[in-house]
Write a protein that holds these residues in place. Structure first.
Motif, short mmCIF file in Angstrom:
data_model
loop_
_atom_site.label_atom_id
_atom_site.label_comp_id
_atom_site.label_asym_id
_atom_site.label_seq_id
_atom_site.Cartn_x
_atom_site.Cartn_y
_atom_site.Cartn_z
N ASN A 133 12.40 2.29 11.98
CA ASN A 133 12.46 3.50 13.27
C ASN A 133 13.69 3.41 14.09
O ASN A 133 14.29 4.62 14.38
CB ASN A 133 11.12 3.41 13.86
N MET A 134 14.10 2.44 14.56
CA MET A 134 15.36 2.13 15.37
C MET A 134 16.68 2.23 14.46
O MET A 134 17.77 2.76 14.65
CB MET A 134 15.37 1.08 16.17
N LEU A 148 15.34 -5.95 13.86
CA LEU A 148 14.22 -6.47 13.30
C LEU A 148 12.89 -6.71 14.14
O LEU A 148 13.09 -6.77 15.38
CB LEU A 148 14.39 -7.98 12.77
N LYS A 193 3.61 -6.13 22.54
CA LYS A 193 4.56 -6.74 22.02
C LYS A 193 5.50 -7.46 23.26
O LYS A 193 5.65 -8.55 23.53
CB LYS A 193 5.49 -6.38 21.14
N ASP A 218 17.65 -3.55 3.74
CA ASP A 218 16.09 -4.08 4.40
C ASP A 218 15.37 -4.39 3.41
O ASP A 218 15.78 -4.18 1.98
CB ASP A 218 15.73 -2.63 5.04
N THR A 231 14.14 -6.82 19.86
CA THR A 231 13.48 -7.55 21.25
C THR A 231 12.55 -8.87 20.67
O THR A 231 11.78 -8.55 19.83
CB THR A 231 12.29 -6.46 21.59
#
Ligand code: NAD
Length: 294
Positions: free
Chosen positions: A10-11, A64, A245, A30, A95
């Protein structure tokens, strides 16, 4: 610059598109081939492994899901650290916990590689618009090398100190955000339960000492801030599971440091409960559902 980009979710996907727009040459990887194809169609070279993506490039960027993925991509036998040429600049924008970040950076340094942690805020909207904030941990020299690359994806690029401090900034800020969101939800739900109009109460709070970003810009009560996710069924925005998270990362980091985070720990538990009730995909302001019926 020749940039290897690993993690096209998504990012990562919109970040790669912005780097292309800024004239960089991209090589991408990926583990999900379907995510690679659209970027190959845009002119990116493709790699068959993380290690190969890190070869013959000036910079490697990773985006990731979490710490074990980062360890695997960087530290596995044929991973990034084993494959990148000396002096390649490595930028991890995932993150993850600061301890893992520091450990991988030390490992990189031992192999003659330059590494920074550069987690982001701004979400998928910021990634698409190229307006992300990057919180960077690493040496001043590596920060200076990374800045022109990060400027292709973001607006605010902030040096937070040594390796791992980007992660520290990210998770501590998000702990404050979660606590203030829960406080706003509690205040809004109670004031309306006790008979006040939501808009009148919000206007009082927002011009007095209860004011905060969650209250004046992102209010969780429907009908108060027109552009907020509360007015579109809590869709879009920053998912409750992503907040969970970050809260789990911050409470674990606090535990390891023997530092009390009473409200942070309570926030982690509230978001965990919210998630188990099936709300993980909703924007994090939906936490107000714990306090009021729809
Ligand atoms: P995502 O799950 O959409 O993307 C992660 C990608 O990494 C996936 O495509 C996955 O296939 C790939 N991947 C996993 N293991 C891999 C491996 N071994 N080799 C290569 N690729 C691998 O996640 P996202 O939403 O893009 O988030 C990425 C990071 O950014 C996370 O750490 C997240 O916490 C952080 N973040 C996300 C947001 C957001 O709004 N989505 C906001 C701020 C920060």
């Amino acid at each position: 610059m020749r940039i290897g980009f690993i993690g096209l979710g998504n990012m990562g996907n919109p970040m790669v598109r912005n780097l292309l727009k800024h004239g960089h040459t991209l090589k991408v990887f990926d583990i999900v081939p379907a995510l690679v194809k659209p970027l190959a169609d845009l002119g990116c070279e493709t790699a068959t492994s993380a290690g190969k993506c890190a070869q013959e490039v000036d910079v490697v960027i990773t985006m990731l899901p979490s710490s074990p993925h980062v360890r695997r991509v960087y530290q596995e036998a044929h991973g990034v650290l084993a494959s990148a040429a000396p002096n390649t600049l490595l930028i991890d924008s995932s993150t993850i916990d600061p301890h893992t970040s520091r450990d991988v950076a030390m490992d990189a340094m031992g192999k003659g590689l330059a590494m920074i942690d550069a987690p982001v805020s701004g979400g998928t909207g910021g990634a698409e618009a190229g307006t992300l904030t990057f919180m960077v941990g690493g040496t001043a020299e590596n920060f200076a090398r990374a800045k022109p690359v990060l400027e292709g994806m973001g607006k605010n690029i902030v040096h937070c100190g040594d390796a791992g401090n980007g992660q520290v900034a990210k998770i501590c800020n998000n702990m404050m955000l979660a606590i203030e969101m829960i406080a706003t939800a509690e205040g809004m739900a109670l004031a309306t339960k006790l008979g006040m109009d939501a808009n009148v109460f919000a206007s009082i709070a927002n011009t007095s000492s209860g004011r905060c970003w969650s209250s004046d810009t992102y209010n969780p009560f429907p009908g108060v801030v027109p552009a907020a996710p509360a007015n579109r069924g809590y869709s879009g925005g920053f998912g409750s599971d992503l907040m969970l998270k970050d809260l789990t990362l911050v409470t674990e980091a606090a535990k390891a440091a023997k530092q009390p985070v009473m409200l942070g720990a309570a926030a982690q538990q509230l978001y965990q409960m919210h998630s188990t009730m099936g709300n993980g995909a909703l924007d994090f302001s939906s936490i107000i559902k714990l306090y009021k019926k729809d």
